[in-house]
Design a protein around this motif. Structure first.
Motif, PDB file in Angstrom:
ATOM      1  N   ILE A   1      73.350   8.151  37.536  1.00  0.00           N
ATOM      2  CA  ILE A   1      73.917   9.760  37.075  1.00  0.00           C
ATOM      3  C   ILE A   1      74.788   9.559  35.744  1.00  0.00           C
TER       4      ILE A   1
ATOM      5  N   LEU B   1      72.550   8.628  33.003  1.00  0.00           N
ATOM      6  CA  LEU B   1      72.038   9.946  32.255  1.00  0.00           C
ATOM      7  C   LEU B   1      72.973  10.267  31.654  1.00  0.00           C
TER       8      LEU B   1
ATOM      9  N   GLY C   1      71.534  21.488  46.514  1.00  0.00           N
ATOM     10  CA  GLY C   1      71.156  20.084  46.982  1.00  0.00           C
ATOM     11  C   GLY C   1      72.603  20.004  47.226  1.00  0.00           C
ATOM     12  N   PRO C   2      72.899  18.181  46.472  1.00  0.00           N
ATOM     13  CA  PRO C   2      74.015  17.719  46.661  1.00  0.00           C
ATOM     14  C   PRO C   2      74.639  18.404  46.326  1.00  0.00           C
TER      15      PRO C   2
ATOM     16  N   ASN D   1      79.478  16.321  42.393  1.00  0.00           N
ATOM     17  CA  ASN D   1      79.613  14.753  42.153  1.00  0.00           C
ATOM     18  C   ASN D   1      78.547  13.827  42.525  1.00  0.00           C
ATOM     19  N   GLY D   2      77.597  14.299  43.464  1.00  0.00           N
ATOM     20  CA  GLY D   2      76.445  14.164  43.947  1.00  0.00           C
ATOM     21  C   GLY D   2      74.923  14.126  43.464  1.00  0.00           C
ATOM     22  N   GLY D   3      75.705  15.576  42.209  1.00  0.00           N
ATOM     23  CA  GLY D   3      74.304  15.595  41.251  1.00  0.00           C
ATOM     24  C   GLY D   3      74.089  16.608  40.872  1.00  0.00           C
TER      25      GLY D   3
ATOM     26  N   ASN E   1      72.734  18.224  37.086  1.00  0.00           N
ATOM     27  CA  ASN E   1      71.644  18.934  37.328  1.00  0.00           C
ATOM     28  C   ASN E   1      71.743  19.662  36.001  1.00  0.00           C
TER      29      ASN E   1
ATOM     30  N   ASN F   1      71.908  18.808  33.225  1.00  0.00           N
ATOM     31  CA  ASN F   1      70.099  19.236  32.553  1.00  0.00           C
ATOM     32  C   ASN F   1      69.576  20.491  31.616  1.00  0.00           C
ATOM     33  N   GLN F   2      69.794  21.321  33.397  1.00  0.00           N
ATOM     34  CA  GLN F   2      69.109  22.387  32.312  1.00  0.00           C
ATOM     35  C   GLN F   2      69.616  23.376  31.773  1.00  0.00           C
TER      36      GLN F   2
ATOM     37  N   LYS G   1      70.336  21.973  28.980  1.00  0.00           N
ATOM     38  CA  LYS G   1      69.621  21.828  27.662  1.00  0.00           C
ATOM     39  C   LYS G   1      68.467  21.657  27.626  1.00  0.00           C
ATOM     40  N   ALA G   2      67.433  21.763  29.051  1.00  0.00           N
ATOM     41  CA  ALA G   2      66.243  22.433  28.943  1.00  0.00           C
ATOM     42  C   ALA G   2      66.759  24.545  28.473  1.00  0.00           C
TER      43      ALA G   2
ATOM     44  N   ASN H   1      67.441  26.458  31.006  1.00  0.00           N
ATOM     45  CA  ASN H   1      67.391  26.642  32.314  1.00  0.00           C
ATOM     46  C   ASN H   1      67.198  26.822  33.574  1.00  0.00           C
TER      47      ASN H   1
END
Lengths: 439, 290
Positions: A10, A13, A73-74, A77-79, A83, A86-87, A89-90, A92
């Motif tokens: 993570i 990323l 989701g997790p 800090n687990g993800g 996310n 990332n969203q 950036k995208a 959404n």
């Protein structure tokens, strides 16, 4: 091992995500454009609160025109935070997201959040929150709010009343008394507590109480101060207990750790309100033997509490319906029906002044010998100092401090050394992300 | 007789030594690999308070079935849904992926055309790109078409497997004789019919190997669903258990469910291997000789 690996992935990323950011924030949000939408509205809300569907269902049944869909989701800090990035950036993201106080600044720095202070309903509701919880979302700026406070983690002292009584040890009211009690507990064959070597949040809570202030932001740049006098005082104190082997050092949140409490090897835990549940399920053999007292103080006669944990419901910048999102977030975090359900489903402890006084929090708790433990926490919640600020790169700060603490626990270096190293690496991380920082 | 006599014991001694050595190494490996699974099995059979307080490598009261019942009942059986999702993602992707890899590898092995080696090399270099590195670009791509958080966002990227293409090509070269294809053509069989009726039969061990590799790869591809999915009802079991595991601080009773869930989630893999390993061994052997 797996957790470690995923953290690595993570963070890898995160690096790649940061590298190319910046330009694609095309639509500059004109702040404070928070007007109600016309017609039916559908919102999405990402959170990992267990049982949240049951809370949201109450809202959906009452508000046919504002329907909220839960995504999960997790934990952050687990993800889930990655996310969110990332969203962003995208483009959404969900409309609403669950973000812990210590992660909120990193989303602010990445310009991912909608400032709900511009919504008239939010301005009106502000006074319902305990001032320090509001500060966690406003970062001390009167005119902004980067989310609605959801829950809080005021700290207190959990202790084994039976063992203290049997060995004639007084319940410590100050940290000096706590250290003295630690000697007696050791003599009686136990440890006064377990020092959390890898979860830095507990140490942060101690520092918060002692008056250490790790981060500050003057609107222009960040200041990092992991080595101020107050923090050093706390570090030296625990280093002293570690050196004398008065505390055990099993890794937190493991079965060994549960076992230290379950087998009566660790006698106290200075922890947050949600810790009540951790002990209950981790140490079932000790039912009825625990009690809760206010956190030990640095000077006799003081009455200051620390905080460990807590989170906000934030509205993301891309949300098309920020007004309705804020409306839902306010209902979720101020209405008695929602707070009662959140407490029932997930033991969330409210961030509003009225919330801490609700009747269900006044009940005696059987596991704690029928003590009304939440009265202690309600008191503590009002004693948390308001001006503690988190930094924008807490994930890496925690990781570095945790590495240093683990080394210190195994005898290499001291907690103070670890903090000094973390100070250095945190400043470097901020610089590498092009976040202005004072050297 | 007298000439051979001194040699005989020496020969036995040698093989005995190497056999003992081999057995020893294998025994160590077996213990090394099976201990975690043993731990998992023992842990899954305990009630939550015995889990922390009894010997982690030996049984206390046997509660396995009660635990399984709790797991299946938790949140209306969401675990069973995750298992079903995993089987769909993994089984479906491995089946279709094996077919794609077989056709591609077969074509690369048996037909001559321009750019054949180029295509093969490009596919081969795909082996070097870890799935992890592709997850974020895939997320951004699927975001463009508004297809994140759907079944397809995990299923479609899982269909292709460059390593499978590589294996299929190697096996096809080794095990499908050109003469046989020539004979099929002369008998009037079309290319597609030949592929399905003749070549796939010959490639069966290889296809099972590819299927297994692909199955494991998709089952273990954790980052893609983590990044793509937000709807709990679409989660594969790995992601679901991981989510629970991150919440253990908050709801400690989840720890027990994670452990029993982990035990159940490896059973499909174990079953797949036990059933298919026979073919797999044959397949590996066939590849090694040529």
């Amino acid at each position: 091992m797996r957790k470690r690996l995923s953290v690595l992935l993570i963070s890898a990323l995160a690096l790649s995500a940061c590298g190319s950011g910046g330009d694609d924030t095309g639509d500059t949000t004109s702040a404070a454009s928070c007007a109600p939408s016309s017609g039916p509205v559908n919102l999405t809300y990402t959170t990992w609160i267990p049982g949240i569907e049951n809370v949201v269902k109450v809202w959906n049944d009452k508000n046919p025109n504002i329907q909220v869909k839960v995504q999960t989701g997790p934990n952050g800090n687990g993800g889930t935070y990655q996310n969110f990035f990332n969203q962003l950036k995208a483009g959404n993201t969900p409309d609403l997201g669950h973000i812990e106080y210590d992660a909120l600044p990193s989303f602010r720095v990445q310009d991912g959040l909608f400032d709900v202070a511009g919504c008239d309903i939010v301005a009106k509701a502000k006074d319902q929150f305990i001032p320090w919880t509001w500060n966690q979302v406003s970062f001390g700026d009167e005119k902004s709010a980067w989310g609605i406070p959801q829950d809080s983690g005021p700290m207190a002292l959990f202790y084994r009343a039976d063992l203290f009584e049997k060995n004639n040890i007084a319940i410590p009211k100050t940290w000096d008394e706590y250290a003295a009690a630690a000697e007696k507990v050791k003599a009686a064959g136990g440890y006064i507590t377990n020092f959390s070597q890898s979860d830095i949040n507990q140490f942060a809570g101690f520092t918060w109480q002692a008056g250490g202030r790790w981060f500050a932001n003057d609107g222009q740049q960040w200041t990092v101060n992991l080595t101020d006098d107050k923090t050093k005082k706390v570090a030296d104190y625990w280093q002293g207990l570690l050196d004398k082997k008065l505390v055990s050092t099993v890794p937190p949140w493991t079965t060994e750790w549960d076992n230290a409490y379950n087998s009566s090897s660790a006698w106290t835990w200075v922890s947050a309100v949600w810790g009540a549940n951790s002990i209950m399920s981790g140490a079932p053999k000790t039912a009825g033997k625990w009690r809760v007292a206010p956190m030990p103080q640095w000077s006799a006669g003081e009455d200051i509490a620390g905080n460990w944990g807590g989170s906000a419901t934030a509205v993301f910048k891309n949300s098309k319906h920020p007004y309705e999102a804020a409306q839902f977030a306010l209902w979720l975090n101020t209405s008695e029906e929602a707070l009662a359900l959140l407490n029932k489903e997930a033991q969330l402890y409210p961030a509003t002044t009225a919330g801490t006084k609700y009747s269900y929090l006044g009940n005696p708790v059987e596991f704690y010998g029928d003590q009304k433990i939440y009265e202690v926490f309600a008191e503590a919640a009002t004693k948390v100092t308001p001006d503690f600020t988190w930094g924008p790169t807490m994930t890496s700060t925690y990781a570095n401090a945790s590495d240093g603490f683990k080394a210190a626990v195994s005898g290499q270096g001291t907690l103070t050394d670890a903090l000094a190293a973390t100070q250095k690496s945190t400043v470097e991380t901020l610089k590498s992300q092009a976040i202005p920082v004072k050297e | 007789m007298s000439v051979l006599a001194p040699e005989k014991p020496k020969k036995i001694q040698e093989s005995l030594l190497s056999r003992t050595g081999a057995m020893l190494i294998m025994a160590v490996c077996t213990v090394y690999f099976l201990t975690p699974i043993w731990w998992l099995f023992v842990g899954a059979s305990k009630s939550s308070d015995q889990f922390t307080s009894t010997n982690p490598l030996w049984f206390a009261d046997f509660n396995l079935f009660a635990n399984i019942g709790d797991l299946f009942a938790y949140r209306d059986g969401v675990f069973l849904r995750w298992m079903l999702n995993s089987v769909l993602y993994t089984g479906g992707a491995a089946l279709i992926g094996t077919l794609l890899a077989a056709m591609c590898g077969y074509a690369l092995a048996k037909y001559r055309f321009h750019g054949r080696e180029l295509i093969f090399n490009v596919v081969l270099s795909g082996v070097l790109v870890p799935a992890t590195a592709l997850a974020l670009p895939l997320f951004l791509l699927f975001s463009k078409v508004d297809a994140t958080n759907t079944f397809w966002s995990v299923f479609l990227p899982s269909l292709v497997n460059p390593f499978g293409v590589y294996l299929a090509r190697i096996y096809a070269t080794a095990s499908v004789p050109d003469d046989l294809l020539e004979a099929a053509r002369i008998d009037g069989s079309g290319e597609i019919r030949t592929f399905f009726k003749v070549s796939t039969r010959l490639m069966t061990p290889a296809l099972i190997t590819i299927f297994l590799f692909h199955f494991v790869a998709v089952w273990n591809n954790f980052l893609l669903p983590l990044i793509m999915l937000g709807d709990e009802r679409l989660f594969p079991v790995t992601l679901g258990l991981y989510s629970w595991n991150t919440q253990v601080n908050q709801i400690p009773e989840l720890r027990g469910l994670v452990i029993i869930g982990a035990l159940l989630s490896i059973t499909p893999l174990v079953v797949a291997f036990l059933f298919l390993q026979r073919f797999w061994r044959n397949g590996l052997g066939a590849g090694a000789v040529k």
